[in-house]
Design an enzyme around this catalytic site. Structure first.
Site, PDB file in Angstrom:
ATOM      1  N   HIS A   1      27.565  23.087  -4.068  1.00  0.00           N
ATOM      2  CA  HIS A   1      28.279  24.186  -4.724  1.00  0.00           C
ATOM      3  C   HIS A   1      29.510  23.589  -5.407  1.00  0.00           C
ATOM      4  CE1 HIS A   1      26.641  27.312  -1.572  1.00  0.00           C
ATOM      5  NE2 HIS A   1      25.683  26.617  -2.149  1.00  0.00           N
TER       6      HIS A   1
ATOM      7  N   HIS B   1      21.876  19.353  -2.615  1.00  0.00           N
ATOM      8  CA  HIS B   1      22.250  20.668  -3.145  1.00  0.00           C
ATOM      9  C   HIS B   1      23.738  20.852  -2.917  1.00  0.00           C
ATOM     10  CE1 HIS B   1      22.626  24.894  -3.755  1.00  0.00           C
ATOM     11  NE2 HIS B   1      22.819  25.152  -2.475  1.00  0.00           N
TER      12      HIS B   1
ATOM     13  N   TYR C   1      17.099  -0.083 -20.352  1.00  0.00           N
ATOM     14  CA  TYR C   1      18.320  -0.377 -19.617  1.00  0.00           C
ATOM     15  C   TYR C   1      18.110  -0.037 -18.153  1.00  0.00           C
ATOM     16  CZ  TYR C   1      23.090   0.601 -17.941  1.00  0.00           C
ATOM     17  OH  TYR C   1      24.250   0.647 -17.216  1.00  0.00           O
TER      18      TYR C   1
ATOM     19  N   HIS D   1      25.456  30.272  -7.944  1.00  0.00           N
ATOM     20  CA  HIS D   1      25.227  29.600  -6.676  1.00  0.00           C
ATOM     21  C   HIS D   1      25.664  28.125  -6.699  1.00  0.00           C
ATOM     22  CE1 HIS D   1      22.076  28.919  -3.220  1.00  0.00           C
ATOM     23  NE2 HIS D   1      23.122  28.119  -3.108  1.00  0.00           N
TER      24      HIS D   1
ATOM     25  N   TYR E   1      25.546  12.296 -24.243  1.00  0.00           N
ATOM     26  CA  TYR E   1      24.215  11.654 -24.171  1.00  0.00           C
ATOM     27  C   TYR E   1      23.739  11.411 -22.745  1.00  0.00           C
ATOM     28  CZ  TYR E   1      26.204   7.062 -23.072  1.00  0.00           C
ATOM     29  OH  TYR E   1      26.843   6.026 -22.457  1.00  0.00           O
TER      30      TYR E   1
ATOM     31  N   GLU F   1      18.580  26.661   3.229  1.00  0.00           N
ATOM     32  CA  GLU F   1      17.922  26.368   1.948  1.00  0.00           C
ATOM     33  C   GLU F   1      16.713  25.447   2.103  1.00  0.00           C
ATOM     34  OE1 GLU F   1      18.780  28.151  -0.337  1.00  0.00           O
ATOM     35  OE2 GLU F   1      20.935  28.199  -0.740  1.00  0.00           O
TER      36      GLU F   1
HETATM   37 ZN    ZN Z   1      23.640  26.816  -1.606  1.00  0.00          ZN
END
Ligand code: ZN
Length: 213
Positions: free
Chosen positions: A92, A90, A206, A153, A111, A71
Site C-alpha cells: 500500500h 503487495h 541489457y 487499495h 521509459y 490476500e
Molecule cells: Zn492490501
C-alpha cells in the site's frame, strides 16, 4: 543458503525499510514446491519470524502455520496462472496507492515503465480486499505485465524470485512518484508506442548485474 522462510522475512523487512509498507499492511509470498509460502495475517513485520510464514497448497489449504494473509487468493491465483512467476509482493505504498485512488493507469511517462512488461501499468477495478473478484481483476490487469495497481487499495509486483519482485515494486513506486510529481506541475509528455518499442529492444540486450542493482 537461506531458507525460503528466511528470504520471505527479509523481503517483508525490506518492504518496510523502503517505505513500501507500514504497520501490518502489505504482504509477500514465494513459490514453494507445488504450493506457496505467504506472510501471516495481522502480524507486524517486527514480530514475524521465519516460522510465522504460512505454507499453503494451490487449493488454498493451509499445510503449515497459522492464518495466512487475507490476500492469499491473488498470491495463489498468480502462481496458478503464471508459471514463470516465483514471487509476489503487495504493498500500500503511498504514491502507487495515491494513483490507484484516482483509478489511473500509469502511462509511459518514463521509459523505465518497460521493466513492468508494457507501455502502461494498469489499474484493476475496485473490489473489497480478500475476495475472489479482486484476484480475478488483478490477474487481468497483470496480463503480460509484472505489476498492476489495485483501485483504492495499492499495488502488486511480480518477479522470478523475491529480490526481483521487490525491485519491481520499488521501481513501480518510484514511477508513480515521478508521474504524481509531474502532474503537479503540468501534463507530462507520454512516450509513444514506437519510442517504447525502442526501449524494449535496448532492454533485450541489457542484462543488469545481480548485486547492487
Ligand atoms: Zn492490501
Amino acid at each position: 543458503m537461506r531458507s525460503a522462510r528466511e528470504e520471505l522475512l527479509e523481503t517483508s523487512r525490506l518492504m518496510v525499510e523502503r517505505d513500501l509498507n507500514r504497520g501490518t499492511t502489505g504482504n509477500a509470498s514465494v513459490r514453494d514446491g507445488a504450493g506457496l509460502l505467504v506472510t501471516p495475517s495481522a502480524v507486524p513485520v517486527a514480530a514475524m519470524t521465519p516460522e510465522s510464514m504460512v505454507r499453503m497448497d494451490l487449493s488454498g489449504r493451509v499445510l503449515e502455520g497459522g492464518k495466512p494473509s487475507t490476500e492469499w487468493r491473488f498470491h495463489r491465483d498468480i502462481y496458478q496462472a503464471r508459471p514463470e512467476i516465483g514471487a509476489v509482493v503487495h504493498a500500500h505504498s503511498p504514491f502507487a496507492t495515491t494513483l490507484a485512488c484516482l483509478r489511473r493507469d500509469v502511462p509511459a511517462v518514463h521509459y523505465m515503465i518497460a521493466m513492468a512488461g508494457g507501455d502502461t501499468i494498469r489499474c484493476a477495478p475496485y473490489s473489497v480486499f480478500g475476495e475472489q473478484r479482486l484476484s480475478d481483476d488483478a490477474l487481468e490487469a497483470l496480463r503480460d505485465r509484472k505489476a498492476c495497481l489495485l483501485a483504492n487499495h495499492g499495488m502488486i509486483a511480480l518477479g522470478h524470485d523475491l529480490p526481483d519482485a521487490l525491485s519491481v515494486a520499488v521501481e513501480v513506486e518510484s514511477l508513480c512518484e515521478i508521474y504524481w510529481r509531474a502532474l503537479q506541475v503540468g501534463e507530462p509528455h507520454i512516450l509513444s508506442a514506437a519510442q517504447m518499442d525502442e526501449v524494449r529492444r535496448k532492454f533485450a540486450d541489457y542484462k543488469p548485474r545481480r548485486a547492487g542493482n
